[in-house]
Scaffold this motif. Structure first.
Motif, PDB file in Angstrom:
ATOM      1  N   LYS A 218       0.697  -1.111  -0.119  1.00 44.56           N
ATOM      2  CA  LYS A 218      -0.047  -0.095  -0.197  1.00 44.56           C
ATOM      3  C   LYS A 218       0.861   1.270   0.257  1.00 44.56           C
ATOM      4  CE  LYS A 218      -3.547  -2.051   2.563  1.00 44.56           C
ATOM      5  NZ  LYS A 218      -4.478  -2.130   3.753  1.00 44.56           N
ATOM      6  N   SER A 219       2.183   1.346   0.449  1.00 43.78           N
ATOM      7  CA  SER A 219       3.022   2.204   0.786  1.00 43.78           C
ATOM      8  C   SER A 219       4.335   1.967   0.807  1.00 43.78           C
ATOM      9  CB  SER A 219       2.332   2.847   1.732  1.00 43.78           C
ATOM     10  OG  SER A 219       3.421   4.183   2.265  1.00 43.78           O
ATOM     11  N   GLU A 220       4.952   2.850   0.255  1.00 48.25           N
ATOM     12  CA  GLU A 220       6.589   2.409   0.246  1.00 48.25           C
ATOM     13  C   GLU A 220       7.065   2.832   1.665  1.00 48.25           C
ATOM     14  OE1 GLU A 220       8.665   4.428  -2.652  1.00 48.25           O
ATOM     15  OE2 GLU A 220       7.746   3.861  -4.330  1.00 48.25           O
ATOM     16  N   VAL A 221       6.633   3.513   2.671  1.00 47.56           N
ATOM     17  CA  VAL A 221       7.125   3.771   3.942  1.00 47.56           C
ATOM     18  C   VAL A 221       6.305   3.063   4.969  1.00 47.56           C
ATOM     19  CG1 VAL A 221       8.133   5.882   3.292  1.00 47.56           C
ATOM     20  CG2 VAL A 221       5.753   5.855   4.138  1.00 47.56           C
ATOM     21  N   GLU A 222       5.370   2.179   4.465  1.00 49.68           N
ATOM     22  CA  GLU A 222       4.490   1.347   5.693  1.00 49.68           C
ATOM     23  C   GLU A 222       5.387   0.668   6.652  1.00 49.68           C
ATOM     24  OE1 GLU A 222       0.716   1.003   7.069  1.00 49.68           O
ATOM     25  OE2 GLU A 222       0.650   1.478   4.808  1.00 49.68           O
ATOM     26  N   ASP A 223       4.990   0.538   7.874  1.00 49.33           N
ATOM     27  CA  ASP A 223       5.689  -0.125   8.628  1.00 49.33           C
ATOM     28  C   ASP A 223       5.220  -1.647   9.046  1.00 49.33           C
ATOM     29  OD1 ASP A 223       3.768   0.108  10.709  1.00 49.33           O
ATOM     30  OD2 ASP A 223       4.869   2.153  11.451  1.00 49.33           O
ATOM     31  N   GLY A 293       0.717   8.486   2.130  1.00 50.28           N
ATOM     32  CA  GLY A 293       1.794   7.313   2.339  1.00 50.28           C
ATOM     33  C   GLY A 293       2.805   7.754   3.146  1.00 50.28           C
ATOM     34  N   LEU A 294       3.089   8.905   3.897  1.00 50.08           N
ATOM     35  CA  LEU A 294       4.219   9.338   4.679  1.00 50.08           C
ATOM     36  C   LEU A 294       4.004   9.054   6.092  1.00 50.08           C
ATOM     37  CD1 LEU A 294       5.107  12.730   2.905  1.00 50.08           C
ATOM     38  CD2 LEU A 294       6.054  10.622   2.583  1.00 50.08           C
ATOM     39  N   GLY A 295       2.921   8.358   6.461  1.00 49.03           N
ATOM     40  CA  GLY A 295       2.787   8.153   7.931  1.00 49.03           C
ATOM     41  C   GLY A 295       2.678   9.491   8.609  1.00 49.03           C
ATOM     42  N   LYS A 296       3.253   9.329   9.607  1.00 48.71           N
ATOM     43  CA  LYS A 296       3.363  10.395  10.930  1.00 48.71           C
ATOM     44  C   LYS A 296       3.865  11.873  10.270  1.00 48.71           C
ATOM     45  CE  LYS A 296       6.110  10.745  14.136  1.00 48.71           C
ATOM     46  NZ  LYS A 296       7.125  10.316  15.453  1.00 48.71           N
ATOM     47  N   TRP A 297       4.517  11.887   8.791  1.00 48.44           N
ATOM     48  CA  TRP A 297       5.096  12.888   8.660  1.00 48.44           C
ATOM     49  C   TRP A 297       4.129  13.978   7.882  1.00 48.44           C
ATOM     50  CZ3 TRP A 297       8.984  13.419  11.607  1.00 48.44           C
ATOM     51  CH2 TRP A 297       9.720  12.293  11.950  1.00 48.44           C
ATOM     52  N   SER A 298       3.433  14.824   8.407  1.00 50.12           N
ATOM     53  CA  SER A 298       2.407  15.795   7.823  1.00 50.12           C
ATOM     54  C   SER A 298       2.682  17.052   8.740  1.00 50.12           C
ATOM     55  CB  SER A 298       1.247  15.196   7.874  1.00 50.12           C
ATOM     56  OG  SER A 298       0.552  15.241   9.213  1.00 50.12           O
ATOM     57  N   GLU A 398      15.336   8.475   4.172  1.00 46.47           N
ATOM     58  CA  GLU A 398      14.343   7.779   3.183  1.00 46.47           C
ATOM     59  C   GLU A 398      13.626   8.670   2.200  1.00 46.47           C
ATOM     60  OE1 GLU A 398      11.430   3.856   3.134  1.00 46.47           O
ATOM     61  OE2 GLU A 398      12.728   4.188   5.056  1.00 46.47           O
ATOM     62  N   ILE A 399      12.913   9.449   2.930  1.00 44.75           N
ATOM     63  CA  ILE A 399      11.834  10.151   2.215  1.00 44.75           C
ATOM     64  C   ILE A 399      12.250  11.423   1.337  1.00 44.75           C
ATOM     65  CG2 ILE A 399       9.892  11.664   2.424  1.00 44.75           C
ATOM     66  CD1 ILE A 399       9.296  10.256   5.135  1.00 44.75           C
ATOM     67  N   VAL A 400      13.405  12.077   1.748  1.00 45.55           N
ATOM     68  CA  VAL A 400      14.078  12.948   0.862  1.00 45.55           C
ATOM     69  C   VAL A 400      15.265  12.534   0.103  1.00 45.55           C
ATOM     70  CG1 VAL A 400      15.188  15.343   1.176  1.00 45.55           C
ATOM     71  CG2 VAL A 400      13.312  14.753   2.879  1.00 45.55           C
ATOM     72  N   GLU A 401      16.357  12.072   0.843  1.00 38.38           N
ATOM     73  CA  GLU A 401      17.554  11.833   0.043  1.00 38.38           C
ATOM     74  C   GLU A 401      17.403  10.443  -0.799  1.00 38.38           C
ATOM     75  OE1 GLU A 401      20.386  11.484   3.193  1.00 38.38           O
ATOM     76  OE2 GLU A 401      20.349  13.683   3.603  1.00 38.38           O
ATOM     77  N   LYS A 404      13.315  10.761  -2.513  1.00 37.86           N
ATOM     78  CA  LYS A 404      12.923  12.261  -3.216  1.00 37.86           C
ATOM     79  C   LYS A 404      11.572  12.278  -3.296  1.00 37.86           C
ATOM     80  CE  LYS A 404      17.452  12.766  -5.589  1.00 37.86           C
ATOM     81  NZ  LYS A 404      18.191  11.717  -4.748  1.00 37.86           N
ATOM     82  N   LYS A 405      10.704  11.936  -2.275  1.00 36.72           N
ATOM     83  CA  LYS A 405       9.454  11.822  -2.328  1.00 36.72           C
ATOM     84  C   LYS A 405       8.780  13.562  -1.978  1.00 36.72           C
ATOM     85  CE  LYS A 405       6.761   8.723  -0.816  1.00 36.72           C
ATOM     86  NZ  LYS A 405       6.380   7.977  -1.853  1.00 36.72           N
TER      87      LYS A 405
END
Length: 559
Positions: A218-223, A293-298, A398-401, A404-405
């Protein structure tokens, strides 16, 4: 309902690394906690929850434990702990330890032995598996980014880590592991500690065969959390723990249970279940999570109607069956006044009091996190390298470097809103050097807001958040209806005001909280039918039907 002391208690959480440094090494210590026992007692707390103080290499700030029976040298010695425990008990304060037994450090003796070879007697203390098609044994994700497996070249196998790769998961299916855990629990309980907060305790039972997680796609960052939580044998293990250890002591227990529903909580904490006393649930803490799909990051804002729905469901579904924990803040959550309130200079104090009042008059045991009682706010560090939290740094990479989401600046906004370091900046004691936390160089930078927001100024101001919390704690110890009354939500579709009643026999309270910076008018039935006594308000006077910005108040009446 059978009554217990921990239902009537108030818990104050201390993050020792950031509380008070007494030897000027920039790290808080046990002597620093000892120094402020009177401050905590004066607030009206009954229990001090200490985040992990055990020997640790500090990959995840003490949640990677190398020796459960030794004190981390950063914090002091076992003699320091014994003295703290003794002095706390003299003042009528109880001490609750943090029990971290889903995983250990990779520097724990058990793990260092287990990785020597496949036949070592400690091998089965952990989850070691062969590669699958040249890759990880399954597709589980770590909660700290990346796969939940780390390859060990020496033995050609992977070991599981649901968190950092330096936090290998213990295999609770091994009865010897369980006995080791029960033995270390007895070590601390026999010292006289008064209970445990149990870190991610609902993850200790893994699905047989460790099958792939169908949610990962469902998401590339799903835990892996939803897939691994509340496993098939978790209740067997907790019942065993209760029978062999907890039932023999009069203690408080609270389990951290991500992805738990009210039905799950009743299984863990039901009055006839003989497992735990209460759990920390996260449903209200996930309301501002990303929808992309970024989880807690918002930087999302929570809709009040959604908050009402979640909070009310936990109140009503556990009523008479199990016991709630009440919290806004802890070491893993951003500061609530910045998150659900308004941390501007004009409204910070009012909205912090409003949030505290709304929570503390619900049914359950309230938890106050250090600095909450003075309205500490989120910190906005400019550079990612100023952050210390492993979860934050891994997510940025992971998300930025890597993927590059989002842009670096967008991710920094998310971090300002959601990073665990928001809760971990040093306690702000005064407006002096390093906010009075340390004469040395603090392990993490002090929040620049400390000249205005600090304990010294709060104690001098009779209208401060501190004294408001003190008053809430006094009322809790005075009125049974606040502790034991059932809960009734009013106007669930009101998008501006959160109002509810609590009822116990012939006593009731009415709680009203304006979540906006606007003046609104509301009326509620008890105004007209009963002689209502105002017992608490975050303004100086009561204007009855008018609610000013972030106004919150409680009325008591008898039916």
């Amino acid at each position: 309902m059978e009554k217990h002391w921990w239902q009537e208690a108030v818990v104050y959480q201390v993050y020792p690394r950031s509380f008070q440094d007494t030897n000027d090494d920039g790290i808080g210590d046990l002597q620093g906690v000892l120094q402020h026992l009177d401050y905590i007692k004066r607030l009206g707390a009954d229990v001090i929850w200490l985040n992990p103080i055990y020997s640790s290499p500090n990959d995840d700030n003490g949640y990677d434990i190398a020796d459960y029976r030794k004190i981390m040298t950063d914090f002091g010695t076992m003699n320091d702990f014994n003295h703290l425990l003794e002095e706390a008990h003299k003042k009528g304060l109880k001490i609750m330890m943090d029990l971290v037994v889903n995983h250990t450090s990779d520097e724990h003796h058990w793990f260092m032995e287990s990785r020597k070879n496949k036949t070592n007697k400690f091998r089965d203390y952990y989850f070691w598996r062969d590669p699958k098609d040249g890759k990880e044994p399954n597709n589980w994700k770590s909660n700290f980014s990346g796969p939940a497996w780390n390859y060990d070249a020496k033995t050609g196998q992977y070991y599981m880590h649901l968190f950092s790769k330096k936090q290998p998961d213990l295999n609770w299916d091994n009865s010897i592991v369980r006995e080791e855990v029960y033995d270390l629990m007895k070590f601390w309980l026999d010292k006289g500690v008064d209970g445990f907060r149990m870190d991610v305790i609902n993850l200790i039972s893994k699905k047989p065969g460790l099958p792939d997680d169908p949610n990962v796609a469902k998401s590339e960052v799903e835990d892996a959390m939803e897939w691994v939580a509340n496993g098939p044998k978790v209740h067997d293990y907790l019942k065993e723990m209760n029978k062999k250890v907890l039932s023999k002591y009069n203690v408080i227990t609270v389990g951290e249970t991500p992805s738990a529903t009210p039905d799950d909580a009743i299984k863990y904490t039901g009055f006839n279940r003989h497992e735990l006393e209460m759990v920390f649930q996260f449903e209200h803490m996930g309301l501002d999570w990303s929808k992309n799909g970024l989880g807690k990051w918002s930087t999302n804002k929570v809709a009040l109607t959604d908050l009402k729905k979640v909070m009310s469901r936990w109140q009503t579904e556990l009523n008479g069956k199990a016991w709630n924990s009440l919290y806004w803040n802890n070491h893993d959550q951003p500061r609530i006044v910045s998150r659900f309130g308004n941390d501007s200079k004009k409204y910070r104090v009012l909205s912090a009091k409003m949030l505290g009042l709304l929570l503390h008059f619900m049914q359950g045991t309230p938890y106050i996190y250090q600095g909450e009682e003075i309205g500490m706010t989120n910190v906005h560090f400019d550079n990612i390298h100023e952050y210390k939290d492993l979860e934050t740094l891994n997510a940025y990479k992971e998300i930025v470097e890597d993927k590059k989401k989002v842009s670096p600046s967008e991710m920094m906004e998310y971090i300002h809103h959601s990073s665990r370091d928001n809760a971990r900046t040093p306690m702000q004691w005064n407006d002096g050097k390093n906010a009075g936390f340390s004469e040395g160089n603090p392990w993490i930078k002090v929040n620049p807001a400390y000249p205005e927001i600090n304990v010294a100024s709060a104690l001098e101001d009779t209208n401060s958040i501190y004294y408001f919390y003190q008053k809430m704690n006094e009322l809790r110890h005075k009125y049974d209806v606040i502790v034991y009354g059932n809960y009734e939500l009013l106007d669930p579709d009101d998008e501006k005001v959160f109002a509810y009643k609590r009822n116990l026999r012939n006593e009731s309270i009415l709680v009203i909280a304006n979540f906006t910076d606007q003046e609104v008018s509301r009326t509620y039935q008890p105004y007209n039918d009963f002689d209502c006594k105002l017992v608490l308000d975050n303004y100086d006077d009561d204007q009855k039907l008018i609610l000013r910005p972030y106004e919150a108040k409680v009325y008591y009446y008898e039916r």
